[in-house]
Design a protein around this motif. Structure first.
Motif, mmCIF file in Angstrom:
data_model
loop_
_atom_site.group_PDB
_atom_site.id
_atom_site.type_symbol
_atom_site.label_atom_id
_atom_site.label_comp_id
_atom_site.label_asym_id
_atom_site.label_seq_id
_atom_site.Cartn_x
_atom_site.Cartn_y
_atom_site.Cartn_z
ATOM 1 N N GLU A 1 0.827 -1.205 0.000
ATOM 2 C CA GLU A 1 0.000 0.000 0.000
ATOM 3 C C GLU A 1 0.861 1.256 0.000
ATOM 4 O OE1 GLU A 1 -4.084 -1.335 2.327
ATOM 5 O OE2 GLU A 1 -2.262 -0.952 3.486
ATOM 6 N N LEU A 2 1.935 1.244 0.779
ATOM 7 C CA LEU A 2 2.846 2.386 0.799
ATOM 8 C C LEU A 2 3.539 2.580 -0.543
ATOM 9 C CD1 LEU A 2 4.493 2.006 4.315
ATOM 10 C CD2 LEU A 2 3.060 3.892 3.538
ATOM 11 N N ARG A 3 3.905 1.458 -1.171
ATOM 12 C CA ARG A 3 4.551 1.537 -2.485
ATOM 13 C C ARG A 3 3.633 2.219 -3.489
ATOM 14 N NH1 ARG A 3 5.655 -3.436 -2.961
ATOM 15 N NH2 ARG A 3 7.809 -3.391 -2.227
ATOM 16 N N ARG A 4 2.369 1.817 -3.503
ATOM 17 C CA ARG A 4 1.410 2.404 -4.436
ATOM 18 C C ARG A 4 1.135 3.869 -4.102
ATOM 19 N NH1 ARG A 4 -3.233 -2.129 -5.837
ATOM 20 N NH2 ARG A 4 -1.803 -3.836 -6.358
ATOM 21 N N TYR A 5 1.066 4.170 -2.813
ATOM 22 C CA TYR A 5 0.799 5.539 -2.372
ATOM 23 C C TYR A 5 1.893 6.488 -2.858
ATOM 24 C CZ TYR A 5 0.535 9.558 0.762
ATOM 25 O OH TYR A 5 0.483 10.835 1.268
ATOM 26 N N PHE A 6 3.145 6.101 -2.643
ATOM 27 C CA PHE A 6 4.249 6.980 -3.040
ATOM 28 C C PHE A 6 4.432 7.020 -4.559
ATOM 29 C CE2 PHE A 6 5.559 6.416 1.441
ATOM 30 C CZ PHE A 6 5.656 7.758 1.771
ATOM 31 N N LYS A 7 4.025 5.948 -5.232
ATOM 32 C CA LYS A 7 4.086 5.954 -6.688
ATOM 33 C C LYS A 7 3.112 6.987 -7.248
ATOM 34 C CE LYS A 7 3.952 2.821 -10.679
ATOM 35 N NZ LYS A 7 3.706 1.424 -11.120
ATOM 36 N N GLU A 8 1.911 7.050 -6.686
ATOM 37 C CA GLU A 8 0.935 8.044 -7.105
ATOM 38 C C GLU A 8 1.409 9.452 -6.737
ATOM 39 O OE1 GLU A 8 -1.884 7.643 -8.928
ATOM 40 O OE2 GLU A 8 -1.112 5.596 -9.158
ATOM 41 N N LEU A 9 2.018 9.568 -5.563
ATOM 42 C CA LEU A 9 2.526 10.859 -5.123
ATOM 43 C C LEU A 9 3.624 11.358 -6.066
ATOM 44 C CD1 LEU A 9 1.791 12.626 -2.655
ATOM 45 C CD2 LEU A 9 3.806 11.712 -1.525
ATOM 46 N N ALA A 10 4.480 10.431 -6.535
ATOM 47 C CA ALA A 10 5.587 10.792 -7.426
ATOM 48 C C ALA A 10 5.084 11.338 -8.761
ATOM 49 C CB ALA A 10 6.491 9.582 -7.654
ATOM 50 N N LYS A 11 3.875 10.909 -9.167
ATOM 51 C CA LYS A 11 3.322 11.378 -10.437
ATOM 52 C C LYS A 11 3.014 12.874 -10.416
ATOM 53 C CE LYS A 11 1.220 6.954 -11.769
ATOM 54 N NZ LYS A 11 -0.056 6.242 -12.038
ATOM 55 N N LEU A 12 2.914 13.436 -9.209
ATOM 56 C CA LEU A 12 2.646 14.873 -9.076
ATOM 57 C C LEU A 12 3.882 15.713 -9.379
ATOM 58 C CD1 LEU A 12 0.516 14.828 -5.792
ATOM 59 C CD2 LEU A 12 -0.307 14.891 -8.157
ATOM 60 N N ASN A 13 5.063 15.077 -9.342
ATOM 61 C CA ASN A 13 6.289 15.801 -9.667
ATOM 62 C C ASN A 13 6.305 16.185 -11.136
ATOM 63 O OD1 ASN A 13 7.384 15.646 -7.090
ATOM 64 N ND2 ASN A 13 8.284 13.643 -7.474
ATOM 65 N N LYS A 14 6.718 17.392 -11.406
ATOM 66 C CA LYS A 14 6.777 17.872 -12.780
ATOM 67 C C LYS A 14 8.224 17.855 -13.268
ATOM 68 C CE LYS A 14 5.147 21.697 -15.663
ATOM 69 N NZ LYS A 14 4.453 23.011 -15.664
ATOM 70 N N PRO A 15 8.519 17.126 -14.338
ATOM 71 C CA PRO A 15 9.901 17.104 -14.840
ATOM 72 C C PRO A 15 10.322 18.479 -15.338
ATOM 73 C CG PRO A 15 8.393 16.052 -16.401
ATOM 74 C CD PRO A 15 7.607 16.310 -15.155
ATOM 75 N N LEU A 16 11.564 18.844 -15.051
ATOM 76 C CA LEU A 16 12.073 20.157 -15.411
ATOM 77 C C LEU A 16 13.185 20.046 -16.454
ATOM 78 C CD1 LEU A 16 12.305 21.660 -11.805
ATOM 79 C CD2 LEU A 16 10.544 22.140 -13.510
ATOM 80 N N VAL A 17 13.323 21.082 -17.251
ATOM 81 C CA VAL A 17 14.410 21.188 -18.225
ATOM 82 C C VAL A 17 15.401 22.206 -17.674
ATOM 83 C CG1 VAL A 17 15.049 21.697 -20.605
ATOM 84 C CG2 VAL A 17 12.816 20.679 -20.103
ATOM 85 N N TYR A 18 16.642 21.772 -17.483
ATOM 86 C CA TYR A 18 17.624 22.584 -16.768
ATOM 87 C C TYR A 18 18.525 23.397 -17.699
ATOM 88 C CZ TYR A 18 16.310 19.690 -12.787
ATOM 89 O OH TYR A 18 15.602 19.055 -11.802
ATOM 90 N N PHE A 19 18.538 24.707 -17.433
ATOM 91 C CA PHE A 19 19.505 25.605 -18.063
ATOM 92 C C PHE A 19 20.262 26.303 -16.937
ATOM 93 C CE2 PHE A 19 16.374 25.008 -21.375
ATOM 94 C CZ PHE A 19 17.134 24.925 -22.533
ATOM 95 N N VAL A 20 20.752 25.528 -16.020
ATOM 96 C CA VAL A 20 21.372 26.065 -14.812
ATOM 97 C C VAL A 20 22.585 25.223 -14.446
ATOM 98 C CG1 VAL A 20 19.881 24.683 -13.308
ATOM 99 C CG2 VAL A 20 20.919 26.764 -12.415
ATOM 100 N N GLY A 21 23.586 25.871 -13.856
ATOM 101 C CA GLY A 21 24.793 25.168 -13.425
ATOM 102 C C GLY A 21 25.222 25.653 -12.055
ATOM 103 N N GLY A 22 26.198 26.550 -12.033
ATOM 104 C CA GLY A 22 26.669 27.082 -10.764
ATOM 105 C C GLY A 22 27.398 26.063 -9.913
#
Length: 440
Positions: free
Chosen positions: A48-69
């Protein structure tokens, strides 16, 4: 709460402690901290925890990076972490017993060799924690080499986070830290630098190559000044940049350090990172960390072993060069595999692609009204200036782009430090540019 013991075993432990319940065991905790515990959800099973966090991870939005530093989103060959997942690499920590760690020691020996080839130096250690602490350790090493003086020169072009770490390391010494400003070209002011070197109180000079803003420092001229005034020169080098720039060793650098994250280590919430550290052979006895060497066993066969460990755990405290306790074995081996898999031509191609894409993006940004505040030559990282820089950054973040590093925290309120790696496609850049165009 996960309790690994059975009820009978728990009672036995509590009896031994003279306690009647688990609640009594935690009675020292302030009760106010436990007030909201009644609203906690019911326990879940592992699945149940595995499925819960899998659904939660879907809320993350992939980003395109133009950053370094100091941290860069580069292509990582899948083979690297497939190889490093093998038990003999993944679980190896500190190879004290040479007879049981020949594979790890040999790999670290090869890592040191490639770091020397990359930097143009004569000897390298088996890695440091990260680039920032490597620089701080280099400053302490330069202090020991010079033997006198109370001033350290860190040019304004050095990563400000690195400068903060050096400041922390030197707190007990109460040394004076001087930051030499940049010229309109984005590189160190050589006249001011010489002025600060003349008084004879400087025991370390550090410069970044290319610097924090992406511009290529005049290392030849800087090195001449360091040698003329007999001050140890430390170069904080970008390992990918060294594929197309002259190595610091060619200019007479005493110590070369840097961050190896770019070479096979993914971005992961700030770590783990890995610092590389190389110097002239004559200075090896003052080097921190550990060095793997090639020797012979009693049968005359080739054998690898730790040949230098100048920390207080191994030698008398007063003779120790550092309290660095370990190194980043696994990350260093990722660096090794990255360099081996790409080879000289591959590393050069990574650098050239990054540079050419950065020049394309800069040209298009200039057409949209951005400015580059310096006129010098840069590689794949460069600052841009715009009166709405912060607003543009925030709006692009909402659209899925990390457009540069906001420099407001460093005193440059209208600037962003943009980086472009070989991983960014033309489609990525054109989508970014179109989004910027629609909001200006």
């Amino acid at each position: 709460m996960y309790i690994p013991h059975s009820e009978e075993k728990t009672k036995e432990i509590l009896n031994t402690l003279g306690l009647s319940s688990l609640e009594e065991l935690f009675s020292h905790i302030d009760p106010s901290l436990l007030e909201k515990t009644e609203n906690l959800p019911e326990p879940k099973s592992e699945e149940e925890l595995r499925r819960y966090f899998k659904e939660l991870a879907k809320l993350n939005k992939p980003l395109v990076y133009f950053v370094g530093g100091g941290a860069y989103d580069r292509i990582i060959p899948s083979a690297i972490w497939q190889i490093l997942s093998r038990g003999e690499y993944l679980t190896a920590y500190t190879p004290y017993q040479a007879e049981a760690s020949q594979g790890t020691l040999q790999a670290l020996f090869e890592y040191q060799t490639l770091v020397c080839e990359l930097t143009g130096m004569e000897v390298a250690n088996a890695s440091m924690y990260d680039g920032a602490s490597a620089l701080a350790e280099a400053v302490l090493m330069a202090r020991a080499i010079k033997g006198r003086g109370n001033k350290v020169i860190l040019t304004e072009g050095i990563n400000p986070f690195y400068r903060d770490v050096v400041k922390t390391y030197l707190f007990g010494y109460q040394d004076l830290l001087e930051a030499i400003p940049l010229t309109y070209e984005g590189t160190v002011d050589l006249e001011l630098l010489e002025k600060h070197l003349k008084d004879g109180t400087c025991h370390a000079l550090a410069v970044q190559y290319p610097n924090f803003f992406g511009f290529v420092e005049p290392l030849k001229e800087i090195s001449w000044l360091a040698q003329h005034y007999e001050v140890p020169l430390i170069v904080v080098a970008d390992p990918i940049a060294l594929a197309i720039l002259e190595p610091p060793g060619k200019f007479g650098a005493h110590i070369v350090v840097g961050e190896g994250q770019q070479m096979g280590v993914p971005l992961n919430f700030g770590g783990p990172y890995v610092g590389f550290f190389a110097s002239r052979e004559e200075l090896v006895r003052k080097m921190p960390g550990r060095i793997v060497g090639l020797a012979e066993d009693v049968k005359g066969q080739r054998a690898f072993t730790l040949i230098l460990q100048t920390r207080e755990q191994h030698i008398r405290r007063e003779r120790a060069t550092s309290n660095i306790c370990t190194n980043q074995n696994l990350m260093a081996l990722a660096n090794l595999l990255y360099m081996v898999l790409f080879g000289k031509k591959g590393l050069r191609e990574v650098a050239i692609q990054s540079l050419s894409k950065a020049l394309y993006l800069k040209e298009k940004l200039l057409e949209l009204g951005f400015e580059v505040p310096y006129t010098g030559k840069h590689l794949w990282e460069f600052p841009v200036k715009h009166p709405r820089a912060e607003e543009i950054y925030q709006k692009l973040l909402e659209k899925g782009f990390v457009f540069g590093l906001p420099l407001k925290r460093f005193g440059y309120g209208d600037r962003l430090l943009v980086a472009v790696t070989e991983k960014r496609t033309k489609e990525d850049m054109d989508q970014l540019l179109e989004t910027v165009k629609n909001m200006i």
